[in-house]
Design a protein around this motif. Structure first.
Motif, short mmCIF file in Angstrom:
data_model
loop_
_atom_site.label_atom_id
_atom_site.label_comp_id
_atom_site.label_asym_id
_atom_site.label_seq_id
_atom_site.Cartn_x
_atom_site.Cartn_y
_atom_site.Cartn_z
N LEU A 18 18.29 8.86 13.45
CA LEU A 18 16.91 9.28 13.25
C LEU A 18 15.94 8.39 14.02
CD1 LEU A 18 16.88 10.18 9.44
CD2 LEU A 18 16.98 11.74 11.40
N SER A 19 16.25 7.10 14.06
CA SER A 19 15.40 6.17 14.81
C SER A 19 15.43 6.49 16.30
CB SER A 19 15.87 4.73 14.58
OG SER A 19 15.11 3.82 15.34
N MET A 20 16.61 6.80 16.83
CA MET A 20 16.70 7.16 18.25
C MET A 20 15.93 8.45 18.54
SD MET A 20 20.52 6.13 19.63
CE MET A 20 21.46 6.92 18.33
N LEU A 117 25.05 14.22 13.78
CA LEU A 117 25.42 13.11 14.67
C LEU A 117 25.61 11.80 13.92
CD1 LEU A 117 22.86 13.90 17.51
CD2 LEU A 117 25.28 14.50 17.46
N TYR A 118 25.97 11.88 12.66
CA TYR A 118 26.01 10.68 11.84
C TYR A 118 27.43 10.13 11.75
CZ TYR A 118 21.74 13.17 10.73
OH TYR A 118 20.57 13.87 10.84
N GLY A 119 27.59 9.07 10.97
CA GLY A 119 28.91 8.46 10.85
C GLY A 119 29.33 7.79 12.15
N VAL A 120 30.60 7.94 12.48
CA VAL A 120 31.14 7.33 13.70
C VAL A 120 30.47 7.89 14.94
CG1 VAL A 120 33.26 6.97 15.02
CG2 VAL A 120 33.34 6.95 12.53
N MET A 121 30.01 9.13 14.86
CA MET A 121 29.36 9.76 16.01
C MET A 121 28.14 8.97 16.47
SD MET A 121 29.64 12.36 18.02
CE MET A 121 28.59 12.83 19.39
N ALA A 122 27.46 8.32 15.54
CA ALA A 122 26.29 7.52 15.90
C ALA A 122 26.68 6.36 16.81
CB ALA A 122 25.60 7.00 14.64
N SER A 123 27.86 5.79 16.58
CA SER A 123 28.33 4.70 17.44
C SER A 123 28.59 5.19 18.86
CB SER A 123 29.61 4.09 16.86
OG SER A 123 29.39 3.56 15.58
#
Length: 260
Positions: A18-20, A117-123
């Protein structure tokens, strides 16, 4: 305890994504300022003297304008091509055929907890966007500005490495835009960029070997740089390819299918 840690990490990933998304313009402005400052420092210490002020010299300023601006422009183009909230059609031909999957419609996929796009996907997202400043700083720290009296071998070498950093940074930024907009072609596009990156490093090594009069010290330093780039691409592909193929989140978000 494990559940609490997983929930904490998941909330962190949500906050990161969300910040991105919310602060993307601010992030780009910071990038432009920092990169422009770094390019200015590099211009101040050229390999050969300038015949005129570098700020008015196309050979002095233009390459660094490309380094700073083209990845940003490519990202903005990607975001414009793929508007927020738009539902994109799935590709007619599946390349990711590993595993057993059941197709779901796009509306049901968007309602599922694995969508997003959360979890590992954010990395993965963070790694893609960080690739640009890392490559840029490597280029700026390794390759001096040309100046006005650079030998022909250095002009050729500089041009090749400049094209590499500008084109690959732009491709990674376009992949980042596709991910942010949940474009179904994102996984295969990212794999394609990895392939282009790998071939580019091998191609640069081949082209440089054909340039005459390159000092041995420069040749060895370039070999270390290219070897490092190849290792980074291979490590990224080895880490993330299984995730892109088998992750429930990736398949729900980008392929609209769930494990059968």
């Amino acid at each position: 305890m494990v559940r609490m840690v997983k929930d904490h990490l998941y909330r962190k990933s949500v906050a990161l994504v969300l910040s991105m998304q919310v602060n993307l313009q601010r992030i780009l402005m910071i990038w432009v300022l920092v990169a422009a400052f770094a390019c200015g420092l590099r211009l101040a210490f050229p390999a050969t003297p300038y015949a005129e002020t570098p700020w008015v010299s196309g050979a002095g300023l233009l390459p660094y304008l490309l380094v700073v601006a083209l990845p940003v422009a490519t990202l903005m183009l990607g975001l414009k091509l793929f508007p927020m909230g738009q539902v994109h059609a799935q590709p007619t031909f599946r390349l990711a055929k590993v595993g057993r999957w059941q197709k779901v419609d796009c509306l049901r996929a968007r309602e599922m907890s694995q969508f997003g796009l959360y979890g590992v996907m954010a990395s993965l997202l963070l790694g893609i966007i960080l690739n640009v400043p890392v490559r840029t700083l490597e280029f700026l720290s390794s390759v001096p500005a040309l100046g006005s009296f650079a030998p022909s071998w250095f002009v050729s070498l500089y041009s090749i490495l400049l094209a590499d950093v500008v084109i690959l940074s732009s491709l990674y930024m376009f992949a980042f835009a596709m991910a942010l907009r949940l474009v179904p072609l994102f996984p295969r596009f990212l794999v394609m960029v990895w392939g282009i990156d790998l071939l580019a490093q091998l191609g640069i090594a081949h082209m440089v070997s054909s340039i005459d009069e390159v000092p041995r010290a420069v040749d060895m330093a370039l070999l270390d740089l290219l070897s490092g780039n190849v290792k980074k691409v291979l490590i990224s592909a080895a880490l993330w390819m299984p995730y892109l193929l088998l992750s429930e989140r990736v398949n729900v978000t980008f392929r609209h299918r769930v494990s059968a």
